[in-house]
Design an enzyme around this catalytic site. Structure first.
Site: not given
Ligand code: MRU
Length: 353
Positions: A245
């Site tokens: 993220d």
């Molecule tokens: O809470 P989320 O489902 O948005 O978290 C998603 C993740 O942590 C993913 O690993 C990250 O955003 C990368 S998506 C290509």
């Protein structure tokens, strides 16, 4: 047909409501910034790249419906909307970076003597629509670079990968990041097997990654998060590959909660640990992971499953959505569309672009 989280056609935006997967495939139309913000906050759409793209496309749809001809009013609307969209979820940096780029674009366009409300709208719309294609192209490069890097470091014909959360077509404009690496290995005929974690508390692994893997006929097994260490010990895992993220200057990486413990365990088992992320997830403005804001989600996401409470009433709850993996645990490397880098090489690579 490949899975599509985001459908954008002739000015209309539909998103696949991921809260209903894997049981229902239901697309919902988004035609205002407010609806885009809400879909992101509710996690109907999630994953760092998808959050940025849907947020920005919600602005496109509202701009396209607007008849506003006053230049200042259009500029104020765009800048305010971008600020608002960034507030939907704080940890993933992609939407914040996209908003900063778009705000700078708007300011540049505004200064042009001949610019009008219409030309400013048009340049914003063109920039945002190009994000979709760029994300898919970046993901394919990530997939191929990552697959080749992993294969060059194993002494087996085929790799077995452990992954966490959902980083596939559902989390991006298409193909995926960590799941893109898995997809590329599979396409090369060099993938033995995938282990995907359930990803408590919100089960993105069990609901979404498992769905994508079955859909793509990729050989895969679902495990509970608490089984990761025994899987590393007993299942011949060649590499752990996760998404991100936010990757900061020193390589520390925020990703779905549970990533950190996977990295600790991978180090113990001498298994290379990779982060796969486009440069849009890299935030060189923060020096280290301690500066990353970690989103806390509602308690019900931990205490309830599908609206049914499973936790004992009265218990205290802590529900951080992400954790930070220190750069020294990212032993395989950071896989970007520009190549695979060690955490210490990342800054130069991203700046060079
Ligand atoms: O809470 P989320 O489902 O948005 O978290 C998603 C993740 O942590 C993913 O690993 C990250 O955003 C990368 S998506 C290509």
């Amino acid at each position: 047909m490949t899975l599509e989280a985001i459908q954008y056609l002739r000015g209309r935006l539909h998103i696949l409501n991921q809260l209903l997967l894997p049981h229902e495939t239901c697309y919902e139309e988004i035609d205002t910034v407010q609806q885009g913000w809400q879909a992101i906050r509710d996690m109907k759409v999630r994953g760092a790249p998808a959050i940025a793209i849907v947020g920005c496309l919600s602005l496109v749809t509202e701009l396209q419906q607007s008849n506003e001809e006053d230049k200042d009013a259009v500029v104020t609307f765009i800048l305010d909307s971008l600020k608002y969209l960034v507030s939907a979820r704080p940890t993933a940096v992609n939407i914040a970076k996209a908003a900063a780029e778009l705000s700078a674009l708007v300011r540049r366009e505004t200064q042009k003597a001949e610019s009008t409300a219409a030309t400013i709208k048009e340049s914003v719309i063109t920039h945002i629509v190009s994000m979709l294609e760029k994300d898919i192209a970046d993901n394919k490069n990530i997939g191929d670079c990552g697959a080749r890097h992993i294969l060059s470091r194993i002494n087996k014909e085929k790799a077995t990968i452990l992954t966490h959360c959902n980083t596939g077509s559902l989390a991006t404009a298409g193909y995926g990041t960590a799941l893109g690496v898995i997809r590329s290995l599979h396409a090369m005929g060099r993938l033995e097997h995938v282990f995907c974690t359930e990803t408590r508390p919100y089960n993105q692994g069990a609901r979404l990654t498992a769905f994508e893997l079955v859909y793509e006929k990729i050989p895969a097994t679902l495990i509970a998060d608490s089984m990761a260490s025994i899987a590393m010990k007993e299942k011949g895992i060649s590499a752990v590959v996760v998404g991100a993220d936010r990757v900061v200057l020193n390589g520390d990486t925020a990703n779905k909660v549970g990533t950190y413990q996977l990295a600790v365990s991978a180090k113990y088992h001498n298994i290379p640990f990779y982060v796969a992320a486009p440069c849009t997830s890299c935030d060189l403005s923060l020096e280290n992971g301690e500066q990353i804001v970690i989103e806390e989600r509602p308690h019900q996401e931990l205490t309830d499953i599908n609206g049914i409470r499973i936790a004992a009433p009265g218990i205290h709850v802590w529900n951080p959505a992400f954790d930070v993996t220190p750069h020294e645990l990212i032993t395989g490397g950071i896989i970007t569309e520009l190549g695979v880098f060690s955490p210490s090489e990342l800054q130069d690579a991203v700046i060079r672009g």
